[in-house]
Design a protein around this motif. Structure first.
Motif, PDB file in Angstrom:
ATOM      1  N   LEU A 180      -1.231   0.607   5.976  1.00  0.00           N
ATOM      2  CA  LEU A 180      -0.339  -0.409   6.524  1.00  0.00           C
ATOM      3  C   LEU A 180      -0.479  -0.509   8.046  1.00  0.00           C
ATOM      4  O   LEU A 180      -0.421  -1.605   8.611  1.00  0.00           O
ATOM      5  CB  LEU A 180       1.102  -0.122   6.115  1.00  0.00           C
ATOM      6  CG  LEU A 180       1.362  -0.217   4.606  1.00  0.00           C
ATOM      7  CD1 LEU A 180       2.782   0.229   4.279  1.00  0.00           C
ATOM      8  CD2 LEU A 180       1.104  -1.622   4.086  1.00  0.00           C
ATOM      9  N   ARG A 181      -0.694   0.618   8.714  1.00  0.00           N
ATOM     10  CA  ARG A 181      -0.926   0.591  10.170  1.00  0.00           C
ATOM     11  C   ARG A 181      -2.222  -0.164  10.484  1.00  0.00           C
ATOM     12  O   ARG A 181      -2.274  -0.976  11.405  1.00  0.00           O
ATOM     13  CB  ARG A 181      -1.005   2.010  10.736  1.00  0.00           C
ATOM     14  CG  ARG A 181       0.346   2.631  11.017  1.00  0.00           C
ATOM     15  CD  ARG A 181       0.221   3.895  11.859  1.00  0.00           C
ATOM     16  NE  ARG A 181      -0.478   4.974  11.173  1.00  0.00           N
ATOM     17  CZ  ARG A 181       0.099   5.828  10.331  1.00  0.00           C
ATOM     18  NH1 ARG A 181       1.384   5.727  10.063  1.00  0.00           N
ATOM     19  NH2 ARG A 181      -0.615   6.779   9.767  1.00  0.00           N
TER      20      ARG A 181
ATOM     21  N   ASP B 254       0.847  -1.182   0.000  1.00  0.00           N
ATOM     22  CA  ASP B 254       0.000   0.000   0.000  1.00  0.00           C
ATOM     23  C   ASP B 254       0.884   1.235   0.000  1.00  0.00           C
ATOM     24  O   ASP B 254       1.972   1.229   0.592  1.00  0.00           O
ATOM     25  CB  ASP B 254      -0.954   0.042   1.191  1.00  0.00           C
ATOM     26  CG  ASP B 254      -2.262   0.747   0.827  1.00  0.00           C
ATOM     27  OD1 ASP B 254      -3.297   0.065   0.755  1.00  0.00           O
ATOM     28  OD2 ASP B 254      -2.228   1.975   0.581  1.00  0.00           O
TER      29      ASP B 254
ATOM     30  N   GLN C  32      -0.177   4.086   1.226  1.00  0.00           N
ATOM     31  CA  GLN C  32      -0.538   4.889   2.387  1.00  0.00           C
ATOM     32  C   GLN C  32      -0.080   4.208   3.678  1.00  0.00           C
ATOM     33  O   GLN C  32      -0.446   3.058   3.941  1.00  0.00           O
ATOM     34  CB  GLN C  32      -2.055   5.111   2.422  1.00  0.00           C
ATOM     35  CG  GLN C  32      -2.557   5.901   1.221  1.00  0.00           C
ATOM     36  CD  GLN C  32      -4.035   6.150   1.326  1.00  0.00           C
ATOM     37  OE1 GLN C  32      -4.469   6.942   2.155  1.00  0.00           O
ATOM     38  NE2 GLN C  32      -4.810   5.465   0.491  1.00  0.00           N
ATOM     39  N   GLU C  33       0.690   4.934   4.469  1.00  0.00           N
ATOM     40  CA  GLU C  33       1.150   4.398   5.747  1.00  0.00           C
ATOM     41  C   GLU C  33      -0.025   4.072   6.661  1.00  0.00           C
ATOM     42  O   GLU C  33       0.026   3.088   7.408  1.00  0.00           O
ATOM     43  CB  GLU C  33       2.104   5.384   6.416  1.00  0.00           C
ATOM     44  CG  GLU C  33       3.435   5.463   5.715  1.00  0.00           C
ATOM     45  CD  GLU C  33       4.413   6.410   6.385  1.00  0.00           C
ATOM     46  OE1 GLU C  33       4.179   6.790   7.548  1.00  0.00           O
ATOM     47  OE2 GLU C  33       5.409   6.748   5.741  1.00  0.00           O
ATOM     48  N   GLU C  34      -1.088   4.875   6.590  1.00  0.00           N
ATOM     49  CA  GLU C  34      -2.273   4.605   7.405  1.00  0.00           C
ATOM     50  C   GLU C  34      -2.854   3.232   7.086  1.00  0.00           C
ATOM     51  O   GLU C  34      -3.265   2.491   7.986  1.00  0.00           O
ATOM     52  CB  GLU C  34      -3.334   5.692   7.204  1.00  0.00           C
ATOM     53  CG  GLU C  34      -4.635   5.448   7.933  1.00  0.00           C
ATOM     54  CD  GLU C  34      -4.503   5.405   9.452  1.00  0.00           C
ATOM     55  OE1 GLU C  34      -5.373   4.798  10.101  1.00  0.00           O
ATOM     56  OE2 GLU C  34      -3.527   5.967  10.002  1.00  0.00           O
TER      57      GLU C  34
ATOM     58  N   HIS D 252       5.547  -0.669   2.019  1.00  0.00           N
ATOM     59  CA  HIS D 252       5.101   0.699   1.733  1.00  0.00           C
ATOM     60  C   HIS D 252       5.549   1.063   0.312  1.00  0.00           C
ATOM     61  O   HIS D 252       6.580   1.705   0.104  1.00  0.00           O
ATOM     62  CB  HIS D 252       5.683   1.664   2.770  1.00  0.00           C
ATOM     63  CG  HIS D 252       5.178   3.053   2.628  1.00  0.00           C
ATOM     64  ND1 HIS D 252       5.967   4.142   2.825  1.00  0.00           N
ATOM     65  CD2 HIS D 252       3.941   3.531   2.306  1.00  0.00           C
ATOM     66  CE1 HIS D 252       5.261   5.247   2.628  1.00  0.00           C
ATOM     67  NE2 HIS D 252       4.028   4.888   2.308  1.00  0.00           N
TER      68      HIS D 252
END
Length: 183
Positions: A56-57, A50, A52-54, A76
């Protein structure tokens, strides 16, 4: 009736076995990653991409709740970079396109990178492997993405790939399913 995402999971579950390698090309909220991690079992591996880091979180959180994080490599990067990270043959690749649910709707998958990601996935697929794509033609980029993917799929060699396109015909802009199996 099954949702399109459930139908994609049904198709993937027919080819993805314990110990296999799988790709979630669009990690999002982690539902597809979790589904794949359960199927590959402790001896398998899932690569989840993905931008977007969000996303992955969120995916990491879902995996942590189920104690399945060790089966997944979170990356990422965009799915078009898949071959930079995955080298072994893949049994299944899942794309759930569009935007991050609950996220910024201005940040969505795009036709050019998605076609490149699908091409990378098909190159990695083992014989008998399957790529399943849920496409959302109702969002800003979605119709262009759908048209580009269908144009790409129509050119695939029928002696190497079988392509299924499924759409709900009695709703306005429902999600569609494209499934491609490699011979």
């Amino acid at each position: 009736m099954l949702k399109v995402t459930d139908l994609a999971h049904l198709l993937v579950s027919a080819v993805l076995k314990e110990g296999a390698i799988a790709v979630d090309a669009t990690a999002g909220n982690g539902r597809d990653t979790l589904f794949l991690a359960r199927l590959v079992g402790p001896g398998g591996r899932v690569y989840a991409f993905d931008l977007q880091e969000e996303a992955l979180r969120r995916t990491a959180g879902v995996l942590d709740q189920e104690n399945l994080r060790e089966r997944v490599v979170l990356i990422h990067a965009g799915h078009q970079q898949m071959s930079d990270y995955v080298v072994e043959p893949v049994s299944a690749a899942v794309f759930n396109l569009g935007y991050l649910p609950g996220g910024d709707h201005n940040f969505a998958t795009r036709a050019d990178s998605t076609v490149a990601g699908l091409e990378a996935a098909l190159n990695l697929l083992a014989p008998g492997g399957l790529a399943a794509m849920v496409v959302y033609p109702g969002h800003r980029e979605g119709l262009a993405e759908k048209e580009a993917l269908l144009a790409f799929c129509r050119k695939l060699n029928p002696s190497r790939y079988a392509v299924i396109f499924s759409e709900i015909i009695n709703r306005i802009t429902p999600p569609d399913l494209i499934a491609i199996q490699k011979y």
